[in-house]
Design a protein around this motif. Structure first.
Motif, PDB file in Angstrom:
ATOM      1  N   GLY A  98       3.228  -6.786 -27.793  1.00 20.37           N
ATOM      2  CA  GLY A  98       2.054  -7.209 -28.501  1.00 20.37           C
ATOM      3  C   GLY A  98       2.177  -6.659 -29.711  1.00 20.37           C
ATOM      4  N   GLY A  99       3.448  -6.232 -30.173  1.00 21.60           N
ATOM      5  CA  GLY A  99       3.159  -5.139 -31.349  1.00 21.60           C
ATOM      6  C   GLY A  99       3.256  -6.813 -32.296  1.00 21.60           C
ATOM      7  N   GLY A 100       3.483  -7.832 -32.226  1.00 22.57           N
ATOM      8  CA  GLY A 100       3.007  -9.130 -32.913  1.00 22.57           C
ATOM      9  C   GLY A 100       1.810  -9.602 -32.687  1.00 22.57           C
ATOM     10  N   GLU A 106       2.801 -14.709 -24.766  1.00 25.40           N
ATOM     11  CA  GLU A 106       4.037 -14.653 -24.446  1.00 25.40           C
ATOM     12  C   GLU A 106       3.489 -14.256 -22.742  1.00 25.40           C
ATOM     13  N   LYS A 124      13.586   1.272 -28.553  1.00 24.24           N
ATOM     14  CA  LYS A 124      12.586   0.226 -27.652  1.00 24.24           C
ATOM     15  C   LYS A 124      12.548   1.021 -25.965  1.00 24.24           C
TER      16      LYS A 124
HETATM   17  C1  5RP Z   1       4.535  -9.570 -30.255  1.00 32.10           C
HETATM   18  C2  5RP Z   1       5.362  -9.098 -29.370  1.00 32.10           C
HETATM   19  C3  5RP Z   1       6.943  -8.924 -29.794  1.00 32.10           C
HETATM   20  O1  5RP Z   1       8.217  -9.352 -28.793  1.00 32.10           O
HETATM   21  C4  5RP Z   1       7.404  -6.930 -29.706  1.00 32.10           C
HETATM   22  O2  5RP Z   1       6.449  -6.554 -30.825  1.00 32.10           O
HETATM   23  C5  5RP Z   1       8.832  -6.846 -30.442  1.00 32.10           C
HETATM   24  O3  5RP Z   1       9.049  -7.178 -31.902  1.00 32.10           O
HETATM   25  P1  5RP Z   1      10.009  -7.408 -33.020  1.00 32.10           P
HETATM   26  O4  5RP Z   1      11.308  -7.607 -32.051  1.00 32.10           O
HETATM   27  O5  5RP Z   1       9.375  -7.348 -33.869  1.00 32.10           O
HETATM   28  O6  5RP Z   1      10.467  -5.721 -32.931  1.00 32.10           O
HETATM   29  O7  5RP Z   1       5.437  -8.583 -28.416  1.00 32.10           O
HETATM   30  O8  5RP Z   1       3.683  -9.562 -29.669  1.00 32.10           O
END
Ligand code: 5RP
Length: 233
Positions: A98-100, A106, A124
């Motif tokens: 959920g960082g994005g 998702e 990660k």
């Molecule tokens: C978006 C997500 C992404 O998958 C998660 O934030 C990882 O992003 P990145 O590959 O840019 O590090 O959960 O909601």
């Protein structure tokens, strides 16, 4: 390898699980973007015959640009596989996502897929989830009351993403980032507790969904599979 090279390596390696005739969930983020770009290349140059279901507007736009035919879960039914990124994963293959801000779509797509491949760089991987603030999507309606309830169970600060210019999700929701710290040892119980709060749309804990992690570090790609993985390496 720098971080972007690691992301690219993992993103491309994950395409190994995609073949002709498959329906593929397309995750969101800077790592899985490399997967989408590579799948698009294979569609255009090698005639790979797939349909994709995107997990965000951003991924829908990217997939369209690179030439992946798209469909919906309503039309595709259960998908063969979803490939997505993560913000953290633990030794049980439980994820914080959920960082994005795309966690709800998702999770809908992941729960509608026969298997999940996660692409990640070595930053990660954690022993205990929670150093990355746990994203919770909430309704805009009276969100401060929802935040009060999250404050009551979160030991650290709960922050409205975007602050005075709030981040708005593709669903019109808001994101509250909850600083649990590396303390989430029972993610299933925490997931249920957060989901029981009215106003919560979804929480970024993904339990029992990830089968395989494709992890790139400076030197190599390591593929690890959950003991009861639905996929073979
Ligand atoms: C978006 C997500 C992404 O998958 C998660 O934030 C990882 O992003 P990145 O590959 O840019 O590090 O959960 O909601």
């Amino acid at each position: 390898m720098d971080v972007d090279a690691m992301k690219r390596t993992a993103g491309i390696e994950a395409c190994h699980w995609v073949s002709d005739g498959m329906s593929v969930g397309l995750g969101t983020g800077s790592t899985v973007a490399h997967t989408v770009i590579e799948l698009g290349r294979r569609v255009r140059e090698e005639g790979l015959d797939i349909v994709g279901v995107p997990t965000s507007i951003a991924t829908m736009e990217l997939a369209t640009k690179v030439g992946i035919p798209l469909t919906t879960l309503s039309d595709a039914g259960q998908l063969d596989v979803v490939i997505d990124g993560t913000d953290e994963y633990d030794p049980h293959f439980t994820l914080i996502k959920g960082g994005g801000g795309a966690l709800t779509r998702e999770k809908v797509v992941a729960q509608s897929s026969n298997a999940m491949v996660v692409v990640a760089d070595r930053r990660k991987r954690v022993d205990i989830l929670g150093a990355f603030p746990l994203p919770v999507e909430v309704l805009d309606f009276e969100w401060k009351r929802t935040k009060d309830r999250l404050d009551a169970i979160c030991p650290g600060i709960v922050t409205l993403r975007g602050g005075s210019a709030p981040f708005v999700t593709d669903n019109g929701g808001l994101i509250l980032d909850c600083e649990f710290g590396p303390s989430i040892t029972d993610p299933l119980t925490l997931e249920a507790e957060i989901l029981s709060i009215a106003g919560v749309v979804e929480v970024g804990l993904f339990c029992g969904l990830c089968d395989v992690v494709v992890l790139a570090d400076e030197h190599s790609v390591v593929i690890s599979a959950r003991s009861d993985s639905r996929l073979s390496k």
